[in-house]
Scaffold this active site. Structure first.
Site, PDB file in Angstrom:
ATOM      1  N   LYS A  52       5.646   8.931  -8.251  1.00  0.00           N
ATOM      2  CA  LYS A  52       6.320  10.177  -7.244  1.00  0.00           C
ATOM      3  C   LYS A  52       7.893  10.065  -7.496  1.00  0.00           C
ATOM      4  O   LYS A  52       8.614  10.995  -7.287  1.00  0.00           O
ATOM      5  CB  LYS A  52       6.171   9.716  -5.655  1.00  0.00           C
ATOM      6  CG  LYS A  52       4.586   9.694  -5.246  1.00  0.00           C
ATOM      7  CD  LYS A  52       4.668   9.833  -3.954  1.00  0.00           C
ATOM      8  CE  LYS A  52       5.055   8.539  -3.186  1.00  0.00           C
ATOM      9  NZ  LYS A  52       4.642   7.104  -3.497  1.00  0.00           N
ATOM     10  N   ASP A  95      -1.349  -0.293  -4.319  1.00  0.00           N
ATOM     11  CA  ASP A  95      -2.819   0.014  -3.798  1.00  0.00           C
ATOM     12  C   ASP A  95      -3.789  -0.397  -4.840  1.00  0.00           C
ATOM     13  O   ASP A  95      -4.946  -1.062  -4.530  1.00  0.00           O
ATOM     14  CB  ASP A  95      -3.102   1.596  -3.772  1.00  0.00           C
ATOM     15  CG  ASP A  95      -2.649   2.244  -2.386  1.00  0.00           C
ATOM     16  OD1 ASP A  95      -1.256   2.796  -2.503  1.00  0.00           O
ATOM     17  OD2 ASP A  95      -2.891   2.042  -1.607  1.00  0.00           O
ATOM     18  N   LYS A 116       0.878  -1.063  -0.068  1.00  0.00           N
ATOM     19  CA  LYS A 116      -0.065  -0.167  -0.139  1.00  0.00           C
ATOM     20  C   LYS A 116       1.020   1.077  -0.172  1.00  0.00           C
ATOM     21  O   LYS A 116       1.767   1.264   0.249  1.00  0.00           O
ATOM     22  CB  LYS A 116      -0.934   0.106   1.310  1.00  0.00           C
ATOM     23  CG  LYS A 116      -1.879   1.113   1.451  1.00  0.00           C
ATOM     24  CD  LYS A 116      -2.600   0.944   2.720  1.00  0.00           C
ATOM     25  CE  LYS A 116      -3.680   2.179   2.733  1.00  0.00           C
ATOM     26  NZ  LYS A 116      -2.806   3.630   2.833  1.00  0.00           N
ATOM     27  N   LYS A 162       7.366   0.884   1.767  1.00  0.00           N
ATOM     28  CA  LYS A 162       7.861   0.121   0.623  1.00  0.00           C
ATOM     29  C   LYS A 162       8.966   0.386   0.136  1.00  0.00           C
ATOM     30  O   LYS A 162       9.970  -0.212   0.008  1.00  0.00           O
ATOM     31  CB  LYS A 162       6.516  -0.088  -0.521  1.00  0.00           C
ATOM     32  CG  LYS A 162       7.012  -0.909  -1.653  1.00  0.00           C
ATOM     33  CD  LYS A 162       5.664  -0.945  -2.401  1.00  0.00           C
ATOM     34  CE  LYS A 162       5.239   0.519  -3.426  1.00  0.00           C
ATOM     35  NZ  LYS A 162       5.132   1.611  -2.436  1.00  0.00           N
TER      36      LYS A 162
END
Length: 248
Positions: free
Chosen positions: A40, A128, A9, A14
């Site tokens: 990102k 996600d 998620k 992560k």
């Protein structure tokens, strides 16, 4: 060559896990490539002193063409780790997953693996949702093993279940399989018990239990992994032990 995709998620730690694992492999003498597969583009920053590599999709937009040399889109970080970020589309325009597919195809054309001959390749993937380009490491043969990072929080486990289901959907095609669960603790009540029950229900193993540690945040503020900051810390040893287990 070991190829591992790390899912979880958003915000679960992560990228922190992936970068520390890359650093751990490098301290064990392995040649490592880390590919950030999140728009990102911050997966590899703590291997690079906090200074990011230009994402592949940004390079293509700014130059109106694809790079013709692999050196144009990579940076060497701590321990010689080769760092790459896929990046994504202009915010609000286009599909982020498409950026992953474009980048993977380009890396093949530029002979990334032939150039650097890595022992370990790590893909840090947004988890996600597991669809389109974000599922590419699972279904296109780029990765052999999947690590799922989760805490004991409800939504983190919900995402972990979706990831595991997605991997199982490709099981009969010989694609990547879940190697295990990485518990990244958030100090949730009965956290280990919750994650252990989740894992056992799905026939999985908790292969690393990463404690909540201020040292991780302290070194990230310096643009470092905790492995680079102090490899002798207990939390650093957890990452190194995980790297050894994956090699073994």
């Amino acid at each position: 060559m070991i190829k591992i995709a790390i899912y979880g998620k958003g915000g679960i730690g992560k990228s922190t896990t992936t970068a520390n694992l890359a650093a751990a492999f490098s301290t064990l003498g392995k040649k490592v490539i880390q590919i950030g597969c999140d728009p990102k583009a911050d997966s590899t920053m703590n291997l690079l002193g906090g200074k990011p590599v230009q994402p592949v999709m940004d390079y293509i937009r700014e130059n109106d063409e694809e790079p013709d040399k692999i050196e144009q889109i990579v940076k060497e970080g701590f321990g010689g780790v080769i760092c790459i970020e896929t990046g994504g589309p202009t915010p609000g325009l286009g599909c982020a997953g498409r950026g992953i597919i474009t980048t993977f195809s380009l890396l093949e054309e530029l002979e990334l693996f032939e150039t650097y001959s890595p022992d370990v390749v790590l893909y840090d993937v947004l988890g996600d949702v597991v669809c389109g380009g974000f599922a590419a490491p699972i279904r296109e043969g780029y990765a052999e093993h999947i690590l799922i990072v989760t805490s004991g929080e409800k939504m983190a486990l919900y995402a972990a279940n979706n990831i595991n289901t997605a991997v199982n959907n490709f099981e009969d095609r010989g694609y990547a399989k879940v190697k295990g669960i990485v518990l990244n603790r958030r100090n949730v009540e009965n956290e280990y018990e919750k994650v252990d029950a989740f894992a056992k229900e799905r026939g999985l193993e908790i292969i690393a239990d990463i404690p909540r540690s201020n040292d991780i945040n302290r070194y990230e503020d310096m643009g470092k992994t905790v492995i680079e900051g102090d490899p002798d810390l207990p939390v650093s040893q957890v990452y190194i032990d995980l790297a050894r287990k994956l090699l073994g």
